[in-house]
Scaffold this active site. Structure first.
Site, PDB file in Angstrom:
ATOM      1  N   ASN A  27      -2.646  60.741  49.199  1.00  0.00           N
ATOM      2  CA  ASN A  27      -1.877  61.733  49.956  1.00  0.00           C
ATOM      3  C   ASN A  27      -2.230  61.545  51.429  1.00  0.00           C
ATOM      4  OD1 ASN A  27      -0.725  63.986  51.106  1.00  0.00           O
ATOM      5  ND2 ASN A  27      -2.070  65.468  50.104  1.00  0.00           N
ATOM      6  N   LYS A  29      -0.966  62.967  53.976  1.00  0.00           N
ATOM      7  CA  LYS A  29      -0.818  64.199  54.769  1.00  0.00           C
ATOM      8  C   LYS A  29      -0.105  63.878  56.097  1.00  0.00           C
ATOM      9  CE  LYS A  29      -4.791  65.998  52.339  1.00  0.00           C
ATOM     10  NZ  LYS A  29      -5.944  66.877  52.308  1.00  0.00           N
ATOM     11  N   HIS A 108       0.943  71.420  47.027  1.00  0.00           N
ATOM     12  CA  HIS A 108      -0.397  71.124  47.560  1.00  0.00           C
ATOM     13  C   HIS A 108      -0.975  72.397  48.195  1.00  0.00           C
ATOM     14  CE1 HIS A 108      -3.599  69.489  50.034  1.00  0.00           C
ATOM     15  NE2 HIS A 108      -3.594  68.452  49.208  1.00  0.00           N
ATOM     16  N   GLU A 110      -2.503  72.917  50.855  1.00  0.00           N
ATOM     17  CA  GLU A 110      -2.227  73.086  52.290  1.00  0.00           C
ATOM     18  C   GLU A 110      -0.826  73.662  52.496  1.00  0.00           C
ATOM     19  OE1 GLU A 110      -3.313  69.119  53.475  1.00  0.00           O
ATOM     20  OE2 GLU A 110      -5.384  69.588  52.959  1.00  0.00           O
ATOM     21  N   GLU A 180      -6.992  70.275  42.129  1.00  0.00           N
ATOM     22  CA  GLU A 180      -7.707  70.102  43.391  1.00  0.00           C
ATOM     23  C   GLU A 180      -8.368  71.414  43.803  1.00  0.00           C
ATOM     24  OE1 GLU A 180      -6.027  66.623  45.826  1.00  0.00           O
ATOM     25  OE2 GLU A 180      -4.706  68.306  46.174  1.00  0.00           O
ATOM     26  N   GLY A 186     -11.297  67.765  51.526  1.00  0.00           N
ATOM     27  CA  GLY A 186     -11.639  67.434  52.915  1.00  0.00           C
ATOM     28  C   GLY A 186     -13.035  67.831  53.339  1.00  0.00           C
ATOM     29  N   SER A 222     -12.206  65.310  47.875  1.00  0.00           N
ATOM     30  CA  SER A 222     -13.321  64.461  48.332  1.00  0.00           C
ATOM     31  C   SER A 222     -13.645  63.311  47.379  1.00  0.00           C
ATOM     32  CB  SER A 222     -14.564  65.304  48.608  1.00  0.00           C
ATOM     33  OG  SER A 222     -14.308  66.185  49.683  1.00  0.00           O
TER      34      SER A 222
END
Ligand code: PGA
Length: 262
Positions: A27, A29, A108, A110, A180, A186, A222
């Site tokens: 991904n 992003k 996702h 985010e 996730e 991250g 991660s």
């Protein structure tokens, strides 16, 4: 009848993949200009295995042929559920289809947290994508409070039930899930192998109950070239969704190598 045969073939192909190698999905992003994406692909070199990349739209459009030539499955990180209309800034499924994409990332964390995407909207997107026979990678995950307070099972189950509500049997082969945990995205610190094993076991049970099938279940948060082997050997992990490490061709290549199982 013809549709059934096709679904059967897809199901068998997915099952074959699962046995032989883990799915490695990147991904990107809001990273990778067209030029950077091209440099990435050149450094990455030839790949085999089940490799997917979700680039930003501009890079996706220009490099679609390059992904295809290399056998990399590619698709957008987001899309609108309507085919066209006055939705400034949005991209529709027919536009995505024209680029030769057959898979999509949906939900996702985010998108859920920064753009207030709700399970209701995610459900609409999934329905629209499945009606056009796209493969959907649905992301789910709990935040740190929900993990610490023991609410994670309830949260993940709710996401699955609401996002996949009304899923018809013939669309099951088109679904993949990426678990996730938000607290591991991250941060450089993935969930522990115990947490991953326990969560994937739970999610596989819920998915089995919901669909009667062994839906591919990826882990994300991660993942890197150092922890991929250990995470990939956890029962119930069928692949990875990778952010940071998918931007570095050497790291991404190592994870692809680790993910081959023959
Ligand atoms: P990360 O991101 O690998 O950088 O943690 C994963 C993701 O958000 O998909």
């Amino acid at each position: 009848m013809e549709q059934k045969n096709l679904d059967q073939i897809i199901r068998e192909t997915v099952a074959r993949y699962m046995k032989h190698s883990l799915i490695v999905a990147g991904n990107w992003k809001m990273n990778m200009t067209v030029r950077e994406g091209m440099e990435f692909l050149e450094k990455l070199g030839p790949v085999d295995g089940k490799v997917m990349i979700f680039p930003p739209y501009t890079t996706l459009a220009v490099l679609a042929g390059e992904f295809r030539r290399r056998g990399i499955t590619y698709g957008p990180q987001n899309f609108h559920y309507k085919d066209s209309g006055a939705y400034t800034g949005e991209i529709s499924l027919p536009m995505i289809r024209e680029l030769g994409c057959d898979c999509l990332l949906v939900g996702h964390s985010e998108r859920r947290s920064y753009y207030n995407e709700t399970d209701e909207e995610i459900h609409k997107k999934i329905q629209a994508a499945l009606s056009e026979n796209f493969f959907v990678m649905l992301c789910i995950g709990e935040n740190l409070d929900e993990r610490k307070s023991g609410q994670w099972k309830k949260v993940l189950r709710k996401q699955l039930l609401e996002d996949l509500e009304g899923l018809s049997r013939d669309k099951i082969p088109y679904i993949q899930i990426a678990y996730e945990p938000i607290w591991a995205i991250g941060t450089g610190v993935s969930a522990s192998t115990e947490e991953i094993t326990e969560t994937h076991r739970y999610l596989k049970t819920v998915l089995q109950e919901l669909t009667g099938s062994d839906i591919p279940l990826l882990y994300g948060g991660s993942v890197n070239e150092k922890n991929a082997a250990e995470i990939g050997s956890c029962p119930g992990v069928d692949g990875f969704l990778i952010g940071g490490a998918s931007l570095k061709p050497d790291k991404f290549r190592k994870i692809i190598e680790i993910s081959k199982r023959e």
